[in-house]
Design an enzyme around this catalytic site. Structure first.
Site, PDB file in Angstrom:
ATOM      1  N   GLY A   1      15.052 -38.148 -33.033  1.00  0.00           N
ATOM      2  CA  GLY A   1      13.711 -37.700 -32.234  1.00  0.00           C
ATOM      3  C   GLY A   1      12.676 -37.555 -33.024  1.00  0.00           C
TER       4      GLY A   1
ATOM      5  N   GLY B   1      10.905 -42.649 -40.737  1.00  0.00           N
ATOM      6  CA  GLY B   1       9.494 -42.787 -41.184  1.00  0.00           C
ATOM      7  C   GLY B   1       9.583 -42.930 -42.903  1.00  0.00           C
ATOM      8  CD  GLU B   2      11.628 -38.687 -45.569  1.00  0.00           C
ATOM      9  OE1 GLU B   2      12.628 -38.782 -46.292  1.00  0.00           O
ATOM     10  OE2 GLU B   2      11.539 -37.588 -44.839  1.00  0.00           O
ATOM     11  CG  ASN B   3      15.025 -44.236 -45.374  1.00  0.00           C
ATOM     12  OD1 ASN B   3      15.305 -44.148 -46.623  1.00  0.00           O
ATOM     13  ND2 ASN B   3      15.163 -42.723 -44.911  1.00  0.00           N
TER      14      ASN B   3
ATOM     15  CG  HIS C   1       9.586 -35.673 -37.700  1.00  0.00           C
ATOM     16  ND1 HIS C   1      10.003 -34.831 -38.720  1.00  0.00           N
ATOM     17  CD2 HIS C   1      10.570 -36.036 -37.091  1.00  0.00           C
ATOM     18  CE1 HIS C   1      11.399 -34.664 -38.891  1.00  0.00           C
ATOM     19  NE2 HIS C   1      11.836 -35.343 -37.732  1.00  0.00           N
TER      20      HIS C   1
ATOM     21  NE  ARG D   1      14.493 -28.971 -35.812  1.00  0.00           N
ATOM     22  CZ  ARG D   1      14.755 -29.928 -35.145  1.00  0.00           C
ATOM     23  NH1 ARG D   1      15.898 -30.782 -35.523  1.00  0.00           N
ATOM     24  NH2 ARG D   1      13.909 -30.763 -34.445  1.00  0.00           N
TER      25      ARG D   1
ATOM     26  CG  HIS E   1      10.104 -32.972 -34.716  1.00  0.00           C
ATOM     27  ND1 HIS E   1       9.825 -34.064 -33.918  1.00  0.00           N
ATOM     28  CD2 HIS E   1      11.487 -32.956 -34.809  1.00  0.00           C
ATOM     29  CE1 HIS E   1      10.857 -34.761 -33.687  1.00  0.00           C
ATOM     30  NE2 HIS E   1      12.011 -34.111 -34.199  1.00  0.00           N
TER      31      HIS E   1
ATOM     32  CG  ASN F   1      17.102 -29.262 -39.560  1.00  0.00           C
ATOM     33  OD1 ASN F   1      16.983 -29.243 -38.307  1.00  0.00           O
ATOM     34  ND2 ASN F   1      16.039 -29.807 -40.216  1.00  0.00           N
TER      35      ASN F   1
ATOM     36  CG  ASP G   1      15.467 -47.573 -37.142  1.00  0.00           C
ATOM     37  OD1 ASP G   1      15.162 -48.015 -36.151  1.00  0.00           O
ATOM     38  OD2 ASP G   1      15.386 -48.129 -38.279  1.00  0.00           O
ATOM     39  NE  ARG G   2      21.612 -45.362 -40.793  1.00  0.00           N
ATOM     40  CZ  ARG G   2      22.297 -43.967 -41.001  1.00  0.00           C
ATOM     41  NH1 ARG G   2      22.267 -43.812 -42.447  1.00  0.00           N
ATOM     42  NH2 ARG G   2      22.352 -43.090 -40.022  1.00  0.00           N
TER      43      ARG G   2
ATOM     44  CD  GLU H   1      12.259 -30.731 -40.103  1.00  0.00           C
ATOM     45  OE1 GLU H   1      12.212 -30.303 -39.188  1.00  0.00           O
ATOM     46  OE2 GLU H   1      12.981 -31.926 -40.430  1.00  0.00           O
TER      47      GLU H   1
ATOM     48  N   GLY I   1      13.816 -39.398 -41.138  1.00  0.00           N
ATOM     49  CA  GLY I   1      14.677 -40.375 -41.384  1.00  0.00           C
ATOM     50  C   GLY I   1      14.111 -41.802 -41.321  1.00  0.00           C
TER      51      GLY I   1
ATOM     52  NE  ARG J   1      15.495 -36.874 -27.726  1.00  0.00           N
ATOM     53  CZ  ARG J   1      15.082 -36.224 -28.787  1.00  0.00           C
ATOM     54  NH1 ARG J   1      14.002 -35.317 -28.564  1.00  0.00           N
ATOM     55  NH2 ARG J   1      15.645 -36.072 -29.820  1.00  0.00           N
TER      56      ARG J   1
END
Length: 407
Positions: free
Chosen positions: A216, A337-339, A212, A94, A184, A7, A288-289, A390, A335, A245
């Protein structure tokens, strides 16, 4: 049957080796910051075999280098799981853009490769990476190992014309296929079904919005099991702001920049895809981190980037509630969304008109792949954090196609 799932994202590669006899994961891992410098000693390579892990940092210039690293981990590392690459029965990839031609997964061949190459202008950050993964597998595994293309766009093929058409001369759609495709799709498909299973409700009876969120990002409105609308459009550039983006902007900005700065279309495309988004607002940080760290230091531009991001996501959610005339559940995945508990909290703060009131303690604990419901089962609109998978969806499609080859 052992299936290797590759992926490739715009700057990452996730992989899993799955034993399809019981769908168990033999090994899995993530390689991040592909083509990006390692910052602050961060470990960008994570490899898991059961409860054991290898975590280290390594400069990875390209997706081909990333794939070679995957092969070394599986066959030569202290946690090797294969004595030979011959043990891999098939590979599932993917592939981001399949256009109108590919509404389901297919076996890779020369014609598919050519079609995916022709669609690179529609997914300039992704289709090249997807093809690099295929070519690397072909080189190392040989032509006798089946490789399957699983398209991001396929799940979105149920959108009605009123959602996927653009208000441009109709001949552009007929001649060039200019329309909204969505991306996605494999992730949106997985988490929508997972959410329905958790709720104990048939997906064909639910209106849901799946978010998601990663480097991206896209949001999908899924009405009774079928995609009704989605934020990404003709290419993965559309929608709301992402890592590098821009997301949707006034189209006149493009022509203005071309005239003002004497830029070519390719140069503007480079700006919008690789020099914009969260990175542009925060001062050069696309991960993001990194932005969270700067935000915690009180950096005003990092704070603004996050505020813009949450605001734009909330606007999309609100518009999809209107488009579907209601919503039963909202899902955060990917990534960020979950964290990104901070982002979930900020987005949900805009949704009071729906009666959304998440449990902040549960929200802060829902990180690193954990599944959680942030609301109560009795709430009218329920909010979930669900880890996407995925890779499993890709492996299932790959297995089905390979088994049909042998019939």
């Amino acid at each position: 049957m052992k299936i290797l799932v590759i992926n490739c994202g715009s700057s990452s590669l996730k992989f899993q080796l799955i034993n399809m006899e019981d769908e168990s994961v033999v090994c899995k891992g993530t390689i991040e910051r592909i083509g990006l410098p390692i910052q602050g000693g961060e470990k960008n390579i994570i490899y898991h075999v059961g409860e054991e892990s290898l975590v280290f940092d390594k400069e990875v210039p390209s997706h081909i280098d990333a794939f070679n690293t995957v092969m070394e981990l599986m066959t030569k590392s202290d946690l090797k799981v294969l004595d030979s690459l011959d043990e891999i029965d098939a590979v599932g990839h993917r592939v981001v853009q399949g256009g109108e031609k590919y509404t389901k997964s297919v076996l890779f061949d020369k014609n598919v490769v050519s079609d995916v190459e022709n669609m690179i202008p529609l997914a300039p950050l992704h289709n090249p990476a997807n093809l690099q993964g295929y070519e690397a597998c072909l080189s190392l595994l040989g032509p006798n190992v089946p490789q399957v293309a699983v398209f991001d766009t396929a799940f979105h093929s149920t959108m009605p014309p009123m959602a996927y058409m653009y208000a441009l001369p109709y001949e552009y759609f007929e001649k060039y296929g200019i329309r909204r495709y969505g991306f996605h799709g494999t992730s949106h498909k997985y988490v929508s079904q997972r959410c329905a299973d958790r709720m104990g409700v048939n997906i064909e009876k639910l209106k849901m919005i799946t978010c998601h969120l990663g480097n991206g990002s896209s949001i999908a409105a899924i009405k009774f099991g079928k995609v009704f609308d989605t934020s990404m459009g003709f290419t993965p550039l559309d929608g709301f702001m992402m890592g590098t983006r821009s997301g949707g902007i006034d189209p006149s900005v493009v022509t203005f920049l071309q005239q003002k700065l004497s830029l070519s279309p390719k140069q503007v495309e480079e700006i919008l895809n690789k020099q914009s988004g969260v990175s542009a607002i925060s001062g050069g940080y696309s991960d993001d981190r990194d932005i969270v760290a700067k935000q915690n230091e009180g950096d005003e531009r990092a704070i603004l980037a996050h505020e813009m991001q949450a605001y734009q996501i909330a606007k999309y959610i609100g518009s999809y509630v209107a488009a579907m005339n209601g919503v039963d559940c909202i899902v955060f995945t990917g990534g960020i969304g979950e964290n990104g508990f901070w982002l979930r909290a900020k987005v949900c703060s805009y949704l009071g008109f729906l009666g959304v009131n998440i449990n902040q303690s549960v929200n802060q604990k829902a990180v690193k792949g954990a599944e959680a419901e942030l609301t109560l089962p009795s709430d009218k609109v329920r909010v979930f954090v669900l880890a996407t998978n995925e890779e499993l969806m890709i492996a299932r499609d790959t297995k089905e196609i390979v088994e049909n080859l042998n019939k």
